[in-house]
Design a protein around this motif. Structure first.
Motif, PDB file in Angstrom:
ATOM      1  N   ALA A  28       0.799  -1.224   0.000  1.00  0.00           N
ATOM      2  CA  ALA A  28       0.000   0.000   0.000  1.00  0.00           C
ATOM      3  C   ALA A  28       0.835   1.280   0.000  1.00  0.00           C
ATOM      4  CB  ALA A  28      -0.960  -0.016   1.196  1.00  0.00           C
ATOM      5  N   PRO A  29       1.905   1.412   0.802  1.00  0.00           N
ATOM      6  CA  PRO A  29       2.655   2.686   0.781  1.00  0.00           C
ATOM      7  C   PRO A  29       3.229   3.030  -0.582  1.00  0.00           C
ATOM      8  CG  PRO A  29       3.219   1.408   2.723  1.00  0.00           C
ATOM      9  CD  PRO A  29       2.415   0.513   1.850  1.00  0.00           C
ATOM     10  N   GLY A  30       3.781   2.040  -1.282  1.00  0.00           N
ATOM     11  CA  GLY A  30       4.334   2.313  -2.598  1.00  0.00           C
ATOM     12  C   GLY A  30       3.279   2.765  -3.586  1.00  0.00           C
ATOM     13  N   LEU A  31       2.114   2.098  -3.568  1.00  0.00           N
ATOM     14  CA  LEU A  31       1.031   2.505  -4.461  1.00  0.00           C
ATOM     15  C   LEU A  31       0.514   3.892  -4.106  1.00  0.00           C
ATOM     16  CD1 LEU A  31      -0.928  -0.882  -4.614  1.00  0.00           C
ATOM     17  CD2 LEU A  31       0.697   0.042  -6.295  1.00  0.00           C
ATOM     18  N   PHE A  32       0.423   4.184  -2.813  1.00  0.00           N
ATOM     19  CA  PHE A  32      -0.060   5.501  -2.382  1.00  0.00           C
ATOM     20  C   PHE A  32       0.897   6.606  -2.817  1.00  0.00           C
ATOM     21  CE2 PHE A  32       0.303   8.855   0.846  1.00  0.00           C
ATOM     22  CZ  PHE A  32      -0.957   9.398   0.779  1.00  0.00           C
ATOM     23  N   VAL A  33       2.193   6.416  -2.562  1.00  0.00           N
ATOM     24  CA  VAL A  33       3.173   7.438  -2.923  1.00  0.00           C
ATOM     25  C   VAL A  33       3.210   7.634  -4.435  1.00  0.00           C
ATOM     26  CG1 VAL A  33       5.646   7.970  -2.948  1.00  0.00           C
ATOM     27  CG2 VAL A  33       4.568   7.105  -0.862  1.00  0.00           C
ATOM     28  N   ALA A  34       3.156   6.538  -5.190  1.00  0.00           N
ATOM     29  CA  ALA A  34       3.165   6.651  -6.655  1.00  0.00           C
ATOM     30  C   ALA A  34       1.935   7.391  -7.155  1.00  0.00           C
ATOM     31  CB  ALA A  34       3.244   5.257  -7.277  1.00  0.00           C
ATOM     32  N   ALA A  35       0.780   7.122  -6.575  1.00  0.00           N
ATOM     33  CA  ALA A  35      -0.449   7.783  -7.020  1.00  0.00           C
ATOM     34  C   ALA A  35      -0.438   9.266  -6.669  1.00  0.00           C
ATOM     35  CB  ALA A  35      -1.660   7.095  -6.401  1.00  0.00           C
ATOM     36  N   VAL A  36      -0.029   9.607  -5.440  1.00  0.00           N
ATOM     37  CA  VAL A  36      -0.034  11.008  -5.020  1.00  0.00           C
ATOM     38  C   VAL A  36       0.999  11.808  -5.798  1.00  0.00           C
ATOM     39  CG1 VAL A  36       0.396  12.552  -3.074  1.00  0.00           C
ATOM     40  CG2 VAL A  36      -0.940  10.472  -2.741  1.00  0.00           C
ATOM     41  N   SER A  37       2.154  11.196  -6.108  1.00  0.00           N
ATOM     42  CA  SER A  37       3.209  11.918  -6.821  1.00  0.00           C
ATOM     43  C   SER A  37       2.796  12.302  -8.229  1.00  0.00           C
ATOM     44  CB  SER A  37       4.478  11.058  -6.872  1.00  0.00           C
ATOM     45  OG  SER A  37       4.963  10.781  -5.575  1.00  0.00           O
ATOM     46  N   GLN A  38       1.802  11.647  -8.774  1.00  0.00           N
ATOM     47  CA  GLN A  38       1.336  11.961 -10.117  1.00  0.00           C
ATOM     48  C   GLN A  38       0.131  12.895 -10.134  1.00  0.00           C
ATOM     49  OE1 GLN A  38       0.640   8.060 -11.763  1.00  0.00           O
ATOM     50  NE2 GLN A  38       2.777   7.786 -12.374  1.00  0.00           N
ATOM     51  N   GLN A  39      -0.352  13.282  -8.942  1.00  0.00           N
ATOM     52  CA  GLN A  39      -1.496  14.179  -8.873  1.00  0.00           C
ATOM     53  C   GLN A  39      -1.043  15.628  -9.004  1.00  0.00           C
ATOM     54  OE1 GLN A  39      -4.681  13.008  -8.704  1.00  0.00           O
ATOM     55  NE2 GLN A  39      -3.763  10.965  -8.818  1.00  0.00           N
ATOM     56  N   SER A  40      -1.952  16.475  -9.449  1.00  0.00           N
ATOM     57  CA  SER A  40      -1.638  17.896  -9.560  1.00  0.00           C
ATOM     58  C   SER A  40      -1.667  18.591  -8.206  1.00  0.00           C
ATOM     59  CB  SER A  40      -2.633  18.581 -10.503  1.00  0.00           C
ATOM     60  OG  SER A  40      -3.968  18.412 -10.027  1.00  0.00           O
ATOM     61  N   THR A  41      -2.442  18.058  -7.260  1.00  0.00           N
ATOM     62  CA  THR A  41      -2.531  18.623  -5.921  1.00  0.00           C
ATOM     63  C   THR A  41      -1.761  17.739  -4.947  1.00  0.00           C
ATOM     64  OG1 THR A  41      -4.719  19.522  -6.415  1.00  0.00           O
ATOM     65  CG2 THR A  41      -4.079  19.372  -4.094  1.00  0.00           C
ATOM     66  N   LEU A  42      -0.844  18.348  -4.202  1.00  0.00           N
ATOM     67  CA  LEU A  42       0.010  17.608  -3.278  1.00  0.00           C
ATOM     68  C   LEU A  42      -0.421  17.873  -1.838  1.00  0.00           C
ATOM     69  CD1 LEU A  42       3.512  18.239  -4.888  1.00  0.00           C
ATOM     70  CD2 LEU A  42       2.131  16.171  -5.031  1.00  0.00           C
ATOM     71  N   PRO A  43      -0.093  16.969  -0.911  1.00  0.00           N
ATOM     72  CA  PRO A  43      -0.408  17.182   0.511  1.00  0.00           C
ATOM     73  C   PRO A  43       0.558  18.179   1.139  1.00  0.00           C
ATOM     74  CG  PRO A  43       0.725  15.089   0.230  1.00  0.00           C
ATOM     75  CD  PRO A  43       0.496  15.635  -1.155  1.00  0.00           C
ATOM     76  N   THR A  44       0.386  19.459   0.813  1.00  0.00           N
ATOM     77  CA  THR A  44       1.327  20.475   1.283  1.00  0.00           C
ATOM     78  C   THR A  44       1.252  20.703   2.787  1.00  0.00           C
ATOM     79  OG1 THR A  44      -0.299  22.191   0.751  1.00  0.00           O
ATOM     80  CG2 THR A  44       1.346  21.661  -0.931  1.00  0.00           C
ATOM     81  N   ASP A  45       0.164  20.248   3.438  1.00  0.00           N
ATOM     82  CA  ASP A  45       0.074  20.397   4.880  1.00  0.00           C
ATOM     83  C   ASP A  45       0.879  19.330   5.613  1.00  0.00           C
ATOM     84  OD1 ASP A  45      -1.608  18.435   3.902  1.00  0.00           O
ATOM     85  OD2 ASP A  45      -3.088  18.671   5.501  1.00  0.00           O
ATOM     86  N   THR A  46       1.451  18.387   4.887  1.00  0.00           N
ATOM     87  CA  THR A  46       2.290  17.336   5.452  1.00  0.00           C
ATOM     88  C   THR A  46       3.753  17.671   5.203  1.00  0.00           C
ATOM     89  OG1 THR A  46       0.555  15.726   4.986  1.00  0.00           O
ATOM     90  CG2 THR A  46       2.737  14.863   5.491  1.00  0.00           C
ATOM     91  N   LEU A  47       4.590  17.378   6.174  1.00  0.00           N
ATOM     92  CA  LEU A  47       6.013  17.664   6.045  1.00  0.00           C
ATOM     93  C   LEU A  47       6.586  16.965   4.821  1.00  0.00           C
ATOM     94  CD1 LEU A  47       7.983  19.356   7.713  1.00  0.00           C
ATOM     95  CD2 LEU A  47       8.711  17.255   8.842  1.00  0.00           C
ATOM     96  N   PHE A  48       7.270  17.718   3.954  1.00  0.00           N
ATOM     97  CA  PHE A  48       7.877  17.280   2.700  1.00  0.00           C
ATOM     98  C   PHE A  48       6.847  16.919   1.640  1.00  0.00           C
ATOM     99  CE2 PHE A  48      11.282  16.452   5.763  1.00  0.00           C
ATOM    100  CZ  PHE A  48      12.342  17.095   5.142  1.00  0.00           C
ATOM    101  N   GLY A  49       5.573  17.125   1.912  1.00  0.00           N
ATOM    102  CA  GLY A  49       4.564  16.812   0.910  1.00  0.00           C
ATOM    103  C   GLY A  49       4.654  17.690  -0.326  1.00  0.00           C
ATOM    104  N   ARG A  50       5.105  18.952  -0.164  1.00  0.00           N
ATOM    105  CA  ARG A  50       5.176  19.866  -1.302  1.00  0.00           C
ATOM    106  C   ARG A  50       6.300  19.502  -2.266  1.00  0.00           C
ATOM    107  NH1 ARG A  50       4.251  24.346   0.441  1.00  0.00           N
ATOM    108  NH2 ARG A  50       4.034  23.974   2.680  1.00  0.00           N
ATOM    109  N   TRP A  51       7.201  18.575  -1.877  1.00  0.00           N
ATOM    110  CA  TRP A  51       8.325  18.196  -2.737  1.00  0.00           C
ATOM    111  C   TRP A  51       8.137  16.835  -3.387  1.00  0.00           C
ATOM    112  CZ3 TRP A  51      10.936  22.284  -3.717  1.00  0.00           C
ATOM    113  CH2 TRP A  51      11.145  23.268  -2.753  1.00  0.00           C
ATOM    114  N   MET A  52       6.935  16.266  -3.349  1.00  0.00           N
ATOM    115  CA  MET A  52       6.724  14.934  -3.912  1.00  0.00           C
ATOM    116  C   MET A  52       6.820  14.917  -5.426  1.00  0.00           C
ATOM    117  SD  MET A  52       3.785  13.260  -1.457  1.00  0.00           S
ATOM    118  CE  MET A  52       3.945  11.649  -2.235  1.00  0.00           C
ATOM    119  N   HIS A  53       6.634  16.076  -6.079  1.00  0.00           N
ATOM    120  CA  HIS A  53       6.841  16.150  -7.529  1.00  0.00           C
ATOM    121  C   HIS A  53       8.310  16.272  -7.887  1.00  0.00           C
ATOM    122  CE1 HIS A  53       2.529  17.618  -8.657  1.00  0.00           C
ATOM    123  NE2 HIS A  53       2.600  16.300  -8.502  1.00  0.00           N
TER     124      HIS A  53
END
Length: 436
Positions: A28-53
Motif C-alpha cells: 500500500a505505501p508504494g502505491l499511495f506514494v506513486a499515485a499522489v506523486s502523479q497528482q496535480s494537488t500535493l499534501p502540502t500540509d504534510t512535512l515534505f509533501g510539497r516536494w513529492m513532484h
C-alpha cells in the motif's frame, strides 16, 4: 528457546489479520506514494509533501509522518497488544505451560516473535514507500527543512536514518502493548492500549507544554526526526527522544515480565486484570514520566522550561531557509550565481500585537526578510506569514512582492516552474539554536 520462538512466530503469522497487515505494509505505501506523486494537488500540509513532484525521497518521509501518527500505533496494538491476551480468550495457558514448562521462555518467545513481526511491518512501510517514490519521480536531490539541497545519496542516508530512529518509540508502544496484554488479559482494552497511549501523546504534543515535558514523552522521536534534514542536523531533541523511547521500552517490558511471572495460571478465572496488577503497571510509568521531565530539565539548556520558540530562533530559521531557497530560485531564473554569505539575509519577526511577546507557537507570526545582492545598493525585502506549531515546525507563506514570493510559479526560460520561495517548511530547534 529457539523452538518456542519459531512456534510463537508461526502462531502470529498464521493469523489472517497479521498476514493482511504485512501485505498492506509492503504494497500500500508504494502505491499511495506513486499515485499522489502523479497528482496535480500535493499534501502540502504534510512535512515534505510539497516536494513529492521534485524527488522520490519525499514520499517515504510523507509516509513516515503518517506512520508515526496512525499506522505504527495501530500495528503495535494489533501485534503486541494481543500476543498474551489471545491465550486468555482461547483458554490455552495450561496447555502451553505443559508443552514449554517455563513461563520465562514463554514470555521471551512471545516478545521476540511480536518484535520480529513489528520490524517486518516497519521495514515494509519504509521500503515500499521509497520504491514507489523512486519509481515514479526518480532519484533526485531533496530540499531540507532549512532550504539547503541534499544530494540523492545524502537524502537516501537521512531517510533511512529517520526510519531507524522511529524504531525507539515504536518499541516503546510495543512494550506498552505487551504490558497491557499481560495486565488486562482478555479485556479489549489491552489490545487498544498502545493506540490510546499514542493518541494521548499526540494530543499532548499539540498543547503548549514546556520543552522538558514534551521531550520526556516516549513518542517524541516520531516528530523529532525532522531535525535530520537541517544543516547542521538538530540532533539534541532527536537523541533525547530516542533515549526516552528506549527507556520506556525496557521499563514496560520488565514490568510485563515481572507481572507475567507472578500470575497464577492454575486459577482459570485469573486473567491478570486485578487492581494490584493495574497499580503495579500504571504507577511506575507515571513515575517514569516525572523522572524523565526532571532529568531533561536538569540536563538541557534554560529554554527547556518554556516553549523553546523564541523570536531569535524564528528569525534565524526563516533567514537561513530563505537564503538557501533564494539561491535555488536564482538558478531557476538563470541569474548570476550568488552565495548565502553574499546575500546576508536577515529576518525581523513579530507575533500578533506589538504588545505581545514574540515567542511561543501560533499562526500570527509575521516576518520581513531583507537581503542584499552584490553590486546592488537597494535592499530587497519580502514578507512572510508564519504558522508555528508547538513542536517547532513552521510553514512560511509568501505575502509579496509578487516577483519574489507572491505567486506559486516563476517564469523561467524553460517555462513556468514552482516557486521555491512561495511557501516553505522550516523547523525551530526547541533546545538551542545551532550555529551554521
Amino acid at each position: 528457546m529457539a523452538r518456542g520462538y519459531r512456534f510463537e512466530l508461526v502462531k502470529l503469522v498464521s493469523q489472517w489479520r497479521i498476514r493482511l497487515a504485512v501485505l498492506a505494509c509492503w504494497l500500500a505505501p508504494g502505491l499511495f506514494v506513486a499515485a499522489v506523486s502523479q497528482q496535480s494537488t500535493l499534501p502540502t500540509d504534510t512535512l515534505f509533501g510539497r516536494w513529492m513532484h521534485a524527488t522520490g525521497w519525499a514520499g517515504p518521509l510523507v509516509m513516515l509522518g503518517f506512520a508515526g501518527t496512525w499506522a505504527l500505533p495501530l500495528l503495535t496494538s494489533l501485534v503486541a497488544g494481543d500476543v498474551f491476551a489471545s491465550e486468555d480468550r482461547l483458554g490455552t495457558w495450561r496447555h502451553l505451560l505443559v508443552a514449554v514448562r517455563s513461563p520465562r521462555r514463554i514470555f521471551a518467545a512471545k516478545a521476540l516473535a511480536s518484535l520480529t513481526v513489528i520490524l517486518l511491518l516497519v521495514a515494509g512501510l519504509a521500503c515500499s514507500s521509497a520504491a514507489g517514490g523512486l519509481a515514479t519521480v526518480g532519484n533526485r536531490p531533496l530540499v531540507g527543512l532549512d532550504g539547503h539541497l541534499l544530494t540523492p545519496s545524502d537524502a537516501a542516508g537521512r531517510v533511512l536514518l529517520a526510519w531507524v530512529c522511529v524504531l525507539a518509540p515504536t518499541l516503546a508502544l510495543a512494550a506498552i502493548g505487551l504490558l497491557g496484554s499481560v495486565v488486562l488479559g482478555r479485556s479489549p482494552m489491552g489490545l487498544l492500549l498502545p493506540a490510546l497511549v499514542a493518541l494521548a501523546m499526540q494530543l499532548a504534543q499539540m498543547l503548549p507544554l514546556p520543552v522538558a515535558v514534551r521531550l520526556a514523552l516516549p513518542g517524541y522521536a516520531f516528530i523529532s526526526w525532522n531535525g535530520l534534514f537541517t544543516g547542521p542536523a538538530q540532533l539534541g531533541p532527536l537523541l533525547i527522544g530516542i533515549a526516552v523511547g528506549l527507556v520506556w521500552a525496557v521499563t514496560a517490558t520488565a514490568l510485563a515480565y515481572l507481572l507475567f511471572l507472578r500470575r497464577d495460571f492454575t486459577n482459570p478465572t485469573d486473567d491478570g486484570s486485578g487492581r494490584r496488577a493495574v497499580t503495579a503497571a500504571v504507577l511506575p510509568l507515571a513515575g517514569l514520566v516525572a523522572a524523565g521531565v526532571a532529568v531533561v530539565a536538569a540536563s538541557t539548556t534554560a529554554t527547556a522550561t518554556g516553549s523553546g520558540i523564541t523570536q531569535d530562533k524564528v528569525q534565524g530559521s526563516v533567514a537561513t531557509a530563505f537564503a538557501h531557497l533564494y539561491r535555488m530560485q536564482t538558478e531557476q531564473l538563470h541569474r548570476p550565481a550568488v552565495t548565502e554569505a553574499q546575500l546576508r539575509a536577515t529576518a525581523a519577526c513579530t507575533k500578533g500585537s506589538v504588545r505581545v511577546a514574540a515567542e511561543g507557537p501560533g499562526n500570527d507570526w509575521r516576518c520581513v526578510v531583507s537581503w542584499h545582492l552584490p553590486g546592488v545598493e537597494a535592499t530587497g525585502t519580502a514578507i512572510y506569514q508564519l504558522d508555528v506549531t508547538a513542536d517547532g515546525r513552521f510553514v512560511a507563506d509568501g505575502d509579496g512582492p509578487k516577483e519574489v514570493n507572491g505567486y506559486f510559479l516563476v517564469r523561467t526560460p524553460n517555462g513556468d516552474a514552482p516557486n521555491p520561495l512561495w511557501q516553505f517548511d522550516g523547523n525551530v530547534e526547541l533546545l538551542r539554536t545551532s550555529k551554521g
